[in-house]
Design a protein around this motif. Structure first.
Motif, PDB file in Angstrom:
ATOM      1  N   LEU A 273      33.754  43.783  17.756  1.00 44.08           N
ATOM      2  CA  LEU A 273      33.539  43.869  16.314  1.00 44.08           C
ATOM      3  C   LEU A 273      32.057  43.686  16.018  1.00 44.08           C
ATOM      4  O   LEU A 273      31.382  42.897  16.680  1.00 44.08           O
ATOM      5  CB  LEU A 273      34.358  42.799  15.594  1.00 44.08           C
ATOM      6  CG  LEU A 273      35.857  42.922  15.863  1.00 44.08           C
ATOM      7  CD1 LEU A 273      36.418  41.615  16.375  1.00 44.08           C
ATOM      8  CD2 LEU A 273      36.595  43.361  14.620  1.00 44.08           C
ATOM      9  N   VAL A 274      31.574  44.388  15.008  1.00 47.12           N
ATOM     10  CA  VAL A 274      30.128  44.433  14.772  1.00 47.12           C
ATOM     11  C   VAL A 274      29.832  44.360  13.272  1.00 47.12           C
ATOM     12  O   VAL A 274      30.700  44.569  12.430  1.00 47.12           O
ATOM     13  CB  VAL A 274      29.522  45.734  15.344  1.00 47.12           C
ATOM     14  CG1 VAL A 274      29.705  45.804  16.856  1.00 47.12           C
ATOM     15  CG2 VAL A 274      30.125  46.972  14.671  1.00 47.12           C
TER      16      VAL A 274
ATOM     17  N   HIS B 287      27.418  45.977  10.035  1.00 46.39           N
ATOM     18  CA  HIS B 287      27.494  47.348   9.526  1.00 46.39           C
ATOM     19  C   HIS B 287      26.600  47.532   8.312  1.00 46.39           C
ATOM     20  O   HIS B 287      26.187  46.557   7.675  1.00 46.39           O
ATOM     21  CB  HIS B 287      28.941  47.658   9.127  1.00 46.39           C
ATOM     22  CG  HIS B 287      29.544  46.594   8.234  1.00 46.39           C
ATOM     23  ND1 HIS B 287      29.455  46.630   6.863  1.00 46.39           N
ATOM     24  CD2 HIS B 287      30.212  45.447   8.537  1.00 46.39           C
ATOM     25  CE1 HIS B 287      30.044  45.560   6.354  1.00 46.39           C
ATOM     26  NE2 HIS B 287      30.514  44.817   7.352  1.00 46.39           N
TER      27      HIS B 287
ATOM     28  N   HIS C 240      31.920  49.759   4.772  1.00 50.95           N
ATOM     29  CA  HIS C 240      31.400  49.946   6.124  1.00 50.95           C
ATOM     30  C   HIS C 240      30.659  51.275   6.196  1.00 50.95           C
ATOM     31  O   HIS C 240      31.263  52.339   6.136  1.00 50.95           O
ATOM     32  CB  HIS C 240      32.538  49.923   7.163  1.00 50.95           C
ATOM     33  CG  HIS C 240      33.218  48.595   7.256  1.00 50.95           C
ATOM     34  ND1 HIS C 240      34.524  48.394   6.845  1.00 50.95           N
ATOM     35  CD2 HIS C 240      32.781  47.398   7.694  1.00 50.95           C
ATOM     36  CE1 HIS C 240      34.851  47.130   7.042  1.00 50.95           C
ATOM     37  NE2 HIS C 240      33.814  46.504   7.549  1.00 50.95           N
ATOM     38  N   GLU C 241      29.344  51.193   6.303  1.00 52.17           N
ATOM     39  CA  GLU C 241      28.499  52.374   6.438  1.00 52.17           C
ATOM     40  C   GLU C 241      27.746  52.279   7.760  1.00 52.17           C
ATOM     41  O   GLU C 241      27.756  51.249   8.443  1.00 52.17           O
ATOM     42  CB  GLU C 241      27.505  52.453   5.269  1.00 52.17           C
ATOM     43  CG  GLU C 241      28.169  52.631   3.902  1.00 52.17           C
ATOM     44  CD  GLU C 241      27.181  52.809   2.760  1.00 52.17           C
ATOM     45  OE1 GLU C 241      27.628  53.112   1.648  1.00 52.17           O
ATOM     46  OE2 GLU C 241      25.952  52.659   2.976  1.00 52.17           O
ATOM     47  N   GLU C 242      27.082  53.364   8.109  1.00 55.03           N
ATOM     48  CA  GLU C 242      26.169  53.329   9.254  1.00 55.03           C
ATOM     49  C   GLU C 242      24.904  52.570   8.842  1.00 55.03           C
ATOM     50  O   GLU C 242      24.524  52.585   7.669  1.00 55.03           O
ATOM     51  CB  GLU C 242      25.829  54.752   9.691  1.00 55.03           C
ATOM     52  CG  GLU C 242      27.012  55.501  10.293  1.00 55.03           C
ATOM     53  CD  GLU C 242      27.526  54.867  11.573  1.00 55.03           C
ATOM     54  OE1 GLU C 242      26.700  54.352  12.374  1.00 55.03           O
ATOM     55  OE2 GLU C 242      28.746  54.853  11.760  1.00 55.03           O
ATOM     56  N   PRO C 243      24.231  51.915   9.759  1.00 52.88           N
ATOM     57  CA  PRO C 243      24.517  51.856  11.190  1.00 52.88           C
ATOM     58  C   PRO C 243      25.427  50.683  11.544  1.00 52.88           C
ATOM     59  O   PRO C 243      25.556  49.736  10.772  1.00 52.88           O
ATOM     60  CB  PRO C 243      23.124  51.613  11.778  1.00 52.88           C
ATOM     61  CG  PRO C 243      22.466  50.715  10.759  1.00 52.88           C
ATOM     62  CD  PRO C 243      22.969  51.211   9.428  1.00 52.88           C
ATOM     63  N   GLN C 244      26.060  50.760  12.705  1.00 57.00           N
ATOM     64  CA  GLN C 244      26.724  49.588  13.253  1.00 57.00           C
ATOM     65  C   GLN C 244      25.658  48.595  13.718  1.00 57.00           C
ATOM     66  O   GLN C 244      24.587  48.982  14.183  1.00 57.00           O
ATOM     67  CB  GLN C 244      27.621  49.981  14.428  1.00 57.00           C
ATOM     68  CG  GLN C 244      28.825  50.803  14.015  1.00 57.00           C
ATOM     69  CD  GLN C 244      29.837  50.955  15.130  1.00 57.00           C
ATOM     70  OE1 GLN C 244      29.604  50.556  16.271  1.00 57.00           O
ATOM     71  NE2 GLN C 244      30.979  51.538  14.812  1.00 57.00           N
ATOM     72  N   VAL C 245      25.974  47.303  13.591  1.00 58.83           N
ATOM     73  CA  VAL C 245      25.011  46.249  13.936  1.00 58.83           C
ATOM     74  C   VAL C 245      25.678  45.274  14.912  1.00 58.83           C
ATOM     75  O   VAL C 245      26.249  44.259  14.510  1.00 58.83           O
ATOM     76  CB  VAL C 245      24.530  45.508  12.674  1.00 58.83           C
ATOM     77  CG1 VAL C 245      23.411  44.516  13.033  1.00 58.83           C
ATOM     78  CG2 VAL C 245      24.047  46.485  11.610  1.00 58.83           C
ATOM     79  N   PRO C 246      25.642  45.566  16.214  1.00 56.73           N
ATOM     80  CA  PRO C 246      26.257  44.669  17.194  1.00 56.73           C
ATOM     81  C   PRO C 246      25.548  43.318  17.255  1.00 56.73           C
ATOM     82  O   PRO C 246      24.352  43.203  16.937  1.00 56.73           O
ATOM     83  CB  PRO C 246      26.099  45.424  18.520  1.00 56.73           C
ATOM     84  CG  PRO C 246      25.850  46.850  18.134  1.00 56.73           C
ATOM     85  CD  PRO C 246      25.098  46.779  16.847  1.00 56.73           C
TER      86      PRO C 246
ATOM     87  N   ILE D 111      22.202  46.177   5.330  1.00 60.83           N
ATOM     88  CA  ILE D 111      23.121  45.926   6.441  1.00 60.83           C
ATOM     89  C   ILE D 111      23.736  44.532   6.324  1.00 60.83           C
ATOM     90  O   ILE D 111      23.173  43.640   5.697  1.00 60.83           O
ATOM     91  CB  ILE D 111      22.423  46.047   7.810  1.00 60.83           C
ATOM     92  CG1 ILE D 111      21.265  45.045   7.942  1.00 60.83           C
ATOM     93  CG2 ILE D 111      21.941  47.474   8.043  1.00 60.83           C
ATOM     94  CD1 ILE D 111      20.640  45.000   9.335  1.00 60.83           C
TER      95      ILE D 111
END
Length: 256
Positions: A165-166, A168, A175-181, A198
């Motif tokens: 889970l990350v 975003h 939930h939009e881009e980018p994913q943020v790990p 973010i």
């Protein structure tokens, strides 16, 4: 596609996120042994609606409630129920709202009464790792710099980072881009630009990083059943320093 926000849009996002912070503050007043997680959920829904917002999670992807409430070995996405909190529990409360067409999203992990020193450390390290990530969330840096900061701090303190889970992007969609790990390598990933908004949300386990999803289709738990913690802020990317749009002040001012 990553949507860059105008200053006007960022101010609308700030309003949504401030309402999330106020809601978490209201919920925090009622966290004690004996209260059910469903009662906390009702408090949050009433507060959001009375302040001109709409619960952002309710109905999102079929989620049945206003809050995600995750207790002890539940990492995230716990469904409120008749379960009553007990002395020594830790409870992550994740809240989203929609106001003026924009989402707010933030989370905080609370102690219920007295908890062990080891669990206190887990909560503090998780929260500190969030701010370590935020320090890297400035124009010109990369997504991997955020993840590296969170991961290296958590692991140096003997804890592990959930990878399934990350964080975003946040905007007109939850939930939009980018994913943020919450893990990564410095210098990798997309470059952060002014106008990006973010959510950074470390999910840190006391034991191993492995997790599984329960039969309810939502709740994520640690495989070793040791506790987890979760803190989240939504922020706008700037030069020099991130602009944190959400707030913990309504929780933490009450504690002083």
């Amino acid at each position: 596609m990553i949507f860059l926000k105008t200053q006007e849009e960022i101010e609308l996002l700030r309003e949504s996120n401030q309402l999330v912070g106020k809601t978490l503050g209201e919920v925090s007043k009622h966290i004690r042994p004996g209260i059910s997680t469903l009662e906390l959920d009702k408090i949050a829904e009433d507060f959001i609606r009375s302040n001109g917002g709409i619960p952002g999670f309710l109905g999102y992807g079929g989620f049945p409630n206003t809050l995600c409430i995750s207790v002890n070995d539940e990492v995230v996405h716990g469904i409120p129920s008749s379960r009553r909190l007990e002395e020594g529990d830790v409870v992550s409360v994740d809240c989203g709202v929609v106001k003026n067409g924009f989402y707010g999203d933030s989370a905080y992990t609370f102690a219920v009464g007295e908890i062990s020193d080891e669990v206190k450390k887990l909560l503090q390290v998780t929260k500190d790792s969030l701010y370590k990530g935020i320090e890297q969330a400035v124009a010109g840096m990369r997504i991997g710099d955020i993840g590296y900061a969170v991961q290296s701090y958590a692991e140096a303190n003997g804890f592990s980072v959930v990878r399934e889970l990350v964080g975003h992007g946040v905007g007109k969609n939850l939930h939009e881009e980018p994913q943020v790990p919450n893990y990564g390598r410095r210098g990798l990933g997309c470059k952060l630009k002014i106008g990006m908004v973010i959510a950074i949300e470390p999910m840190i386990n006391m034991g191993a990083r492995n997790v599984f999803q329960m039969a309810d289709g939502w709740t994520i738990k640690t495989r070793d059943h040791l506790p987890a913690a979760h803190f989240e802020h939504t922020l706008a990317i700037r030069k020099g320093e991130a602009d944190i749009l959400s707030t913990f002040e309504y929780i933490e001012d009450r504690k002083l």
